[in-house]
Scaffold this motif. Structure first.
Motif, short mmCIF file in Angstrom:
data_model
loop_
_atom_site.label_atom_id
_atom_site.label_comp_id
_atom_site.label_asym_id
_atom_site.label_seq_id
_atom_site.Cartn_x
_atom_site.Cartn_y
_atom_site.Cartn_z
N HIS A 63 -4.09 -9.21 -99.66
CA HIS A 63 -3.99 -10.51 -100.27
C HIS A 63 -5.03 -11.38 -99.79
CE1 HIS A 63 -2.42 -13.60 -102.74
NE2 HIS A 63 -2.49 -14.42 -101.55
N VAL A 64 -5.82 -12.06 -100.74
CA VAL A 64 -6.44 -13.30 -100.25
C VAL A 64 -6.32 -14.23 -101.43
CG1 VAL A 64 -8.10 -12.32 -98.66
CG2 VAL A 64 -8.77 -12.37 -101.04
N SER A 65 -6.76 -15.37 -101.18
CA SER A 65 -6.38 -16.52 -102.16
C SER A 65 -7.52 -16.26 -103.18
CB SER A 65 -6.28 -17.90 -101.54
OG SER A 65 -6.53 -18.68 -102.84
N ASN A 66 -7.30 -16.78 -104.38
CA ASN A 66 -8.40 -16.85 -105.54
C ASN A 66 -9.36 -17.99 -105.05
OD1 ASN A 66 -8.20 -14.78 -107.51
ND2 ASN A 66 -6.09 -15.65 -107.67
N ALA A 67 -9.09 -18.67 -104.02
CA ALA A 67 -10.18 -19.68 -103.62
C ALA A 67 -11.39 -19.05 -103.16
CB ALA A 67 -9.44 -20.49 -102.61
N GLY A 269 -4.02 -20.74 -112.88
CA GLY A 269 -3.99 -20.31 -111.51
C GLY A 269 -2.97 -19.32 -111.39
N SER A 270 -3.09 -18.30 -110.38
CA SER A 270 -1.86 -17.49 -110.01
C SER A 270 -2.01 -17.01 -108.59
CB SER A 270 -2.15 -16.15 -110.94
OG SER A 270 -1.15 -15.19 -110.38
N THR A 271 -0.99 -17.17 -107.79
CA THR A 271 -1.25 -16.85 -106.37
C THR A 271 -1.33 -15.57 -106.24
OG1 THR A 271 0.54 -18.60 -105.70
CG2 THR A 271 0.24 -16.99 -104.33
N ASN A 275 -5.09 -9.92 -106.67
CA ASN A 275 -4.99 -9.57 -105.17
C ASN A 275 -5.70 -8.23 -105.03
OD1 ASN A 275 -2.81 -7.33 -104.72
ND2 ASN A 275 -1.92 -8.97 -106.11
#
Length: 388
Positions: A63-67, A269-271, A275
């Protein structure tokens, strides 16, 4: 004693492992699984390519952020867009999230072109679009909305097949029509291709959007990547989930360029959506289920299966009312409640699941073998004999 909430009425059976079309219970019984997580395990249980993909990706990055940019997501979005009507994709985790996002995309589009009052979505009464608050009010089913007030505004409904009612319900505030091309929970009811064509024409005429919910009927389940493809139309927005992850939680909203223009940074957005682990699995599933040979096999085998089921119906017309569906999204509609029939099938080691209108849903994995279909037909025939 269980500490799980009682929102599910679970059958008293659990499984140790699965292989392909089969599940193996804790008490060492082998079951032919034609539920497959409700059309989720598109390639059955423990598919070697998916197992290998998850193992490889889990050692690299979960997992990494969509940032940040996620190359696996870019890759999957490209594959989906090149295969479909879509120009852009937003990844989610589930079908309910995908339909929620589809509603947001439709409303946001009209807001972005200076028409914020065009925000109502027109849906089929007693359809199914998920279990979130907005999705249950989109479905318009009293059974699903009871006890969850106040009512979420912004949804209108028409009866399945009532075209006059549909046209009357379109107002200046209507933003979109949202339907399932094949109603899953609603009883495996197929919207005819001519009807989808007319819906597209109507949406064009009224300058509103067409949302086709392919969460259950999409991802090659009907022998084409999307079930609406046979009608040769292009929707504006399509939520997907279930089969695209092959059993791993994955959903998405597909959009054309026009409607995607409203989704600027910060609008959604979606955490967990998109992923790397989910994207790796999605890529592996996509490579298999979009293959022309694979799709042709689904078409051929499902035609054979439907033909054989109709033969059983002709033998037991007082028991079976109709055989519904397309591809491997199949419904056996009974004259009476389906509870006993489903239990008898399970006792004979065939797992199925209910839908509305006394329908038994049959959802094999898309890579099911002909011998496995024949095995299920024997069981269905045996149960019909017992209950006749």
């Amino acid at each position: 004693m269980t500490y799980l909430a009682k929102n599910y009425n679970r059958k008293k059976i659990s499984f140790k492992y699965g292989r392909g079309s089969f599940l193996y219970s804790k008490d060492n019984k082998k079951y032919l699984d034609f539920v497959q997580g409700i059309a989720v395990n598109s390639l059955g249980h423990a598919h070697p390519k998916l197992v290998k993909t998850i193992n490889n990706q889990s050692k690299k990055l979960w997992h990494v952020s969509n940032a940040f940019q996620i190359p696996e997501g870019e890759q999957l979005a490209k594959k989906i867009c090149q295969k479909t009507f879509a120009d852009f994709v937003m990844f989610q985790n589930s079908g309910a999230e995908a339909t929620e996002a589809a509603i947001k995309v439709a409303r946001r589009y009209f807001y972005s072109i200076g028409k914020p009052n065009k925000n109502r979505i027109l849906c089929v009464k007693n359809s199914f679009h998920g279990r979130t608050l907005a999705a249950i009010y989109a479905s318009g089913s009293k059974k699903m909305t009871e006890g969850f007030g106040p009512k979420i505004a912004g949804f209108d409904h028409f009866k399945f097949g009532d075209h006059k009612s549909l046209k009357k319900k379109i107002t200046k505030k209507t933003a979109a029509i949202m339907i399932e091309p094949i109603m899953g929970e609603g009883g495996i009811k197929v919207i005819p291709d001519w009807c989808l064509k007319e819906l597209r024409k109507l949406c064009n005429k009224k300058k509103i959007l067409l949302i086709l919910d392919e969460v259950q009927c999409g991802i090659s389940r009907t022998g084409t990547f999307f079930s609406f493809e046979k009608s040769k139309i292009k929707p504006d927005i399509v939520p997907i989930a279930k089969g695209i992850g092959g059993g791993f939680p994955l959903g998405a909203v597909l959009m054309n360029k026009k409607v995607a223009s409203g989704m600027i940074p910060g609008t959604h957005g979606s955490t967990f959506g998109g992923n790397p682990l989910a994207m790796a699995v999605g890529n592996a599933v996509m490579d298999i289920v979009s293959n022309k040979k694979f799709l042709k096999n689904i078409e051929n085998l499902s035609k054979y299966f439907l033909f054989k089921l109709k033969n059983i119906q002709e033998t037991y017309p007082h028991l079976i009312k109709s055989i519904r569906g397309r591809g491997f999204l199949i419904g056996i509609q009974l004259h009476n409640d389906q509870k006993t029939f489903i239990r008898k099938l399970m006792e004979n080691r065939l797992l199925t699941i209910r839908a509305s209108e006394n329908v038994i849903r049959i959802l094999p994995p898309l890579n099911v073998k002909k011998s496995e279909l024949d095995f299920s037909l024997k069981i269905i025939n045996k149960v019909c004999k017992e209950l006749n």
